[in-house]
Design a protein around this motif. Structure first.
Motif, mmCIF file in Angstrom:
data_model
loop_
_atom_site.group_PDB
_atom_site.id
_atom_site.type_symbol
_atom_site.label_atom_id
_atom_site.label_comp_id
_atom_site.label_asym_id
_atom_site.label_seq_id
_atom_site.Cartn_x
_atom_site.Cartn_y
_atom_site.Cartn_z
ATOM 1 N N TYR A 30 -9.201 1.019 5.797
ATOM 2 C CA TYR A 30 -10.597 1.453 5.889
ATOM 3 C C TYR A 30 -11.466 0.537 5.031
ATOM 4 O O TYR A 30 -12.193 0.960 4.157
ATOM 5 C CB TYR A 30 -10.748 2.916 5.468
ATOM 6 C CG TYR A 30 -9.856 3.326 4.307
ATOM 7 C CD1 TYR A 30 -10.259 3.099 2.986
ATOM 8 C CD2 TYR A 30 -8.625 3.910 4.538
ATOM 9 C CE1 TYR A 30 -9.448 3.454 1.926
ATOM 10 C CE2 TYR A 30 -7.798 4.279 3.479
ATOM 11 C CZ TYR A 30 -8.216 4.047 2.187
ATOM 12 O OH TYR A 30 -7.408 4.396 1.138
ATOM 13 N N HIS B 80 -3.800 12.198 12.032
ATOM 14 C CA HIS B 80 -3.836 11.932 10.590
ATOM 15 C C HIS B 80 -4.496 13.124 9.884
ATOM 16 O O HIS B 80 -5.355 13.811 10.454
ATOM 17 C CB HIS B 80 -4.615 10.647 10.297
ATOM 18 C CG HIS B 80 -4.535 10.233 8.861
ATOM 19 N ND1 HIS B 80 -5.395 10.716 7.903
ATOM 20 C CD2 HIS B 80 -3.682 9.401 8.216
ATOM 21 C CE1 HIS B 80 -5.072 10.190 6.727
ATOM 22 N NE2 HIS B 80 -4.039 9.390 6.895
ATOM 23 N N GLU C 268 3.688 12.832 5.998
ATOM 24 C CA GLU C 268 2.762 12.641 4.879
ATOM 25 C C GLU C 268 2.400 13.997 4.297
ATOM 26 O O GLU C 268 1.545 14.699 4.862
ATOM 27 C CB GLU C 268 1.450 12.010 5.363
ATOM 28 C CG GLU C 268 1.524 10.592 5.762
ATOM 29 C CD GLU C 268 0.124 9.974 5.757
ATOM 30 O OE1 GLU C 268 -0.158 9.182 4.856
ATOM 31 O OE2 GLU C 268 -0.687 10.310 6.631
ATOM 32 N N ILE D 63 -1.394 12.440 -0.337
ATOM 33 C CA ILE D 63 -2.302 11.388 0.118
ATOM 34 C C ILE D 63 -3.401 11.202 -0.937
ATOM 35 O O ILE D 63 -4.056 12.164 -1.342
ATOM 36 C CB ILE D 63 -2.942 11.754 1.481
ATOM 37 C CG1 ILE D 63 -1.859 11.875 2.559
ATOM 38 C CG2 ILE D 63 -3.989 10.725 1.880
ATOM 39 C CD1 ILE D 63 -2.360 12.398 3.896
ATOM 40 N N GLY D 64 -3.573 10.002 -1.407
ATOM 41 C CA GLY D 64 -4.588 9.722 -2.424
ATOM 42 C C GLY D 64 -4.156 10.075 -3.834
ATOM 43 O O GLY D 64 -4.911 9.871 -4.791
ATOM 44 N N GLY E 225 1.912 8.677 1.846
ATOM 45 C CA GLY E 225 1.327 9.494 0.780
ATOM 46 C C GLY E 225 1.637 8.847 -0.549
ATOM 47 O O GLY E 225 2.667 9.150 -1.162
ATOM 48 N N ALA E 226 0.785 7.895 -0.969
ATOM 49 C CA ALA E 226 0.986 7.165 -2.227
ATOM 50 C C ALA E 226 2.291 6.361 -2.232
ATOM 51 O O ALA E 226 2.856 6.104 -3.298
ATOM 52 C CB ALA E 226 0.916 8.103 -3.438
ATOM 53 N N ALA E 227 2.760 5.977 -1.046
ATOM 54 C CA ALA E 227 3.961 5.129 -0.984
ATOM 55 C C ALA E 227 3.637 3.793 -1.648
ATOM 56 O O ALA E 227 2.542 3.255 -1.476
ATOM 57 C CB ALA E 227 4.371 4.910 0.471
ATOM 58 N N PHE F 62 4.855 4.396 5.404
ATOM 59 C CA PHE F 62 3.504 4.366 5.972
ATOM 60 C C PHE F 62 2.570 4.163 4.781
ATOM 61 O O PHE F 62 2.403 5.044 3.945
ATOM 62 C CB PHE F 62 3.238 5.699 6.673
ATOM 63 C CG PHE F 62 1.907 5.784 7.355
ATOM 64 C CD1 PHE F 62 1.408 4.727 8.094
ATOM 65 C CD2 PHE F 62 1.159 6.947 7.284
ATOM 66 C CE1 PHE F 62 0.182 4.817 8.731
ATOM 67 C CE2 PHE F 62 -0.064 7.054 7.920
ATOM 68 C CZ PHE F 62 -0.552 5.980 8.640
ATOM 69 N N LEU F 63 2.012 2.956 4.700
ATOM 70 C CA LEU F 63 1.361 2.541 3.455
ATOM 71 C C LEU F 63 -0.144 2.694 3.491
ATOM 72 O O LEU F 63 -0.775 2.440 4.516
ATOM 73 C CB LEU F 63 1.705 1.074 3.188
ATOM 74 C CG LEU F 63 3.202 0.778 3.082
ATOM 75 C CD1 LEU F 63 3.464 -0.705 3.296
ATOM 76 C CD2 LEU F 63 3.737 1.234 1.739
ATOM 77 N N GLY F 64 -0.705 3.050 2.371
ATOM 78 C CA GLY F 64 -2.152 3.120 2.217
ATOM 79 C C GLY F 64 -2.577 2.230 1.070
ATOM 80 O O GLY F 64 -2.331 1.013 1.062
ATOM 81 N N ARG F 65 -3.173 2.859 0.023
ATOM 82 C CA ARG F 65 -3.774 2.098 -1.082
ATOM 83 C C ARG F 65 -2.853 1.085 -1.734
ATOM 84 O O ARG F 65 -3.286 0.016 -2.150
ATOM 85 C CB ARG F 65 -4.221 3.074 -2.192
ATOM 86 C CG ARG F 65 -5.394 3.934 -1.844
ATOM 87 C CD ARG F 65 -5.405 5.150 -2.749
ATOM 88 N NE ARG F 65 -4.218 5.957 -2.518
ATOM 89 C CZ ARG F 65 -3.536 6.601 -3.464
ATOM 90 N NH1 ARG F 65 -3.920 6.531 -4.723
ATOM 91 N NH2 ARG F 65 -2.472 7.328 -3.165
HETATM 92 O O1 LIG Z 1 -3.593 6.355 5.619
HETATM 93 C C1 LIG Z 1 -2.853 6.262 4.665
HETATM 94 C C2 LIG Z 1 -2.095 7.370 4.204
HETATM 95 O O2 LIG Z 1 -2.759 8.546 4.472
HETATM 96 C C3 LIG Z 1 -1.614 7.272 2.784
HETATM 97 O O3 LIG Z 1 -2.617 6.939 1.892
HETATM 98 P P1 LIG Z 1 -2.276 6.573 0.358
HETATM 99 O O4 LIG Z 1 -1.003 5.800 0.366
HETATM 100 O O5 LIG Z 1 -3.431 5.771 -0.068
HETATM 101 O O6 LIG Z 1 -2.114 7.873 -0.367
#
Ligand SMILES: O=C[C@H](O)COP(=O)(O)O
Length: 302
Positions: free
Chosen positions: A2, A113, A214, A219-220, A256-258, A274-277
């Motif tokens: 994003y 999601h 997740e 998440i976050g 989820g914070a992976a 499944f990666l985010g930040r």
């Molecule tokens: O879209 C990404 C997932 O919801 C995980 O987000 P996160 O790894 O930043 O917590």
């Protein structure tokens, strides 16, 4: 992802560049070059790394990846974060159909999601919206990435972790997640078996799905859910009737914070992350790609 448009473009270009360094003739010794080229080939043989940009950036990202040299353009796969609940071309003002996403080069489409369930009506108890999207994605020869996960964080004493007094938290999470999976797939098995809902690349892949487990509370968050908890939930979800009866391939990834270092704690119970930040920096993303593939990143850009 994003990001801004500029940052999305820069993320993809930098990721490709870091992967390319593994086999760059100008930057490596002869020994490193052969090791690097071999590493890239090993990565492709072991994993797929998907990038899910927003709709505006999607064609740019797809074109950038397809213009990258092999095997990087096979390792990286582009997907979408959402699609219309109607599958064909046609009057869907303001929506993007799975048919158009396929045409744009997508291989994966995320549905359900947590943010879409919370903010955009995909959390209806019947699961109709998610199910229609799953069907539309399969019908167009792509893989749905179905996000599922319990909303509430389990009490520490019931999270199934060592030293806890039970697995009530695990059981509650499994019940919630299996309910979401049932809602997403209800009535679709027959269509897969009849060939109406195909997978990506032919008979052997028909009905292929990926579940992104997740926990919404992770998440976050600063840290992911405990590995033992994730493994316990995923093992039981995999054994659920709905998945055992599904006619296509099922993979389950954790989100989820992976972050770097987590993969090694998940044993063989998960199929990916499944990666985010924690993968927003290309260096981290490439590092985790190597980690999940079990390939040494010392020659590459990780
Ligand atoms: O879209 C990404 C997932 O919801 C995980 O987000 P996160 O790894 O930043 O917590």
């Amino acid at each position: 992802m994003y990001f801004s448009l500029a940052r999305t473009q820069s993320f993809v270009t930098s990721t490709i560049s870091l992967l390319s360094q593994s086999s760059s003739p100008s930057s490596q010794s002869a020994q490193s070059r052969s090791g690097g080229a071999g590493q890239l080939q090993q990565l492709v043989e072991k994993i797929t790394a998907f990038i899910l940009p927003d709709f505006i950036s999607l064609t740019h990202v797809a074109n950038t990846i397809s213009a990258a040299l092999p095997p990087i353009n096979q390792l990286l796969v582009v997907g979408a974060q959402n699609c219309a609940a109607h599958h064909a071309f046609g009057p869907l003002t303001g929506e993007v159909s799975p048919a158009v996403l396929r045409e744009a080069g997508c291989r994966i489409v995320m549905v359900g999601h947590a943010e879409r369930r919370r903010l955009f009506g995909e959390g209806d108890p019947d699961g109709r919206v998610v199910r229609d999207k799953v069907a539309g994605v399969l019908r167009n020869g792509m893989v749905p990435l179905i996000c599922v996960g319990e909303v509430g964080r389990p009490e520490p004493e019931s999270d199934g972790a060592e030293g806890g007094d039970g697995d009530a938290g695990v059981r509650a999470a499994v019940e919630e997640v299996v309910g979401q999976v049932q809602a997403a797939l209800r009535g679709l098995s027959e269509e897969v078996l009849n060939g109406q809902l195909k997978g990506d690349s032919g008979e052997e892949d028909k009905g292929e799905i990926i579940l992104a487990y997740e926990p919404v509370w992770a998440i976050g968050a600063p840290e992911p859910a405990a590995a033992e908890y994730v493994r316990a939930v995923v093992r039981r979800v995999r054994e659920s009737e709905v998945l055992k009866g599904w006619p296509g391939r099922v993979r389950i990834v954790y989100g989820g914070a992976a972050k770097p270092g987590m993969w090694g704690r998940l044993g063989g119970d998960l199929d990916g992350l499944f990666l985010g930040r924690f993968a927003h920096q290309p260096e981290q993303f490439v590092k985790i790609i190597h980690e999940v593939a079990g390939v040494d990143s010392s020659v590459g850009g990780g």
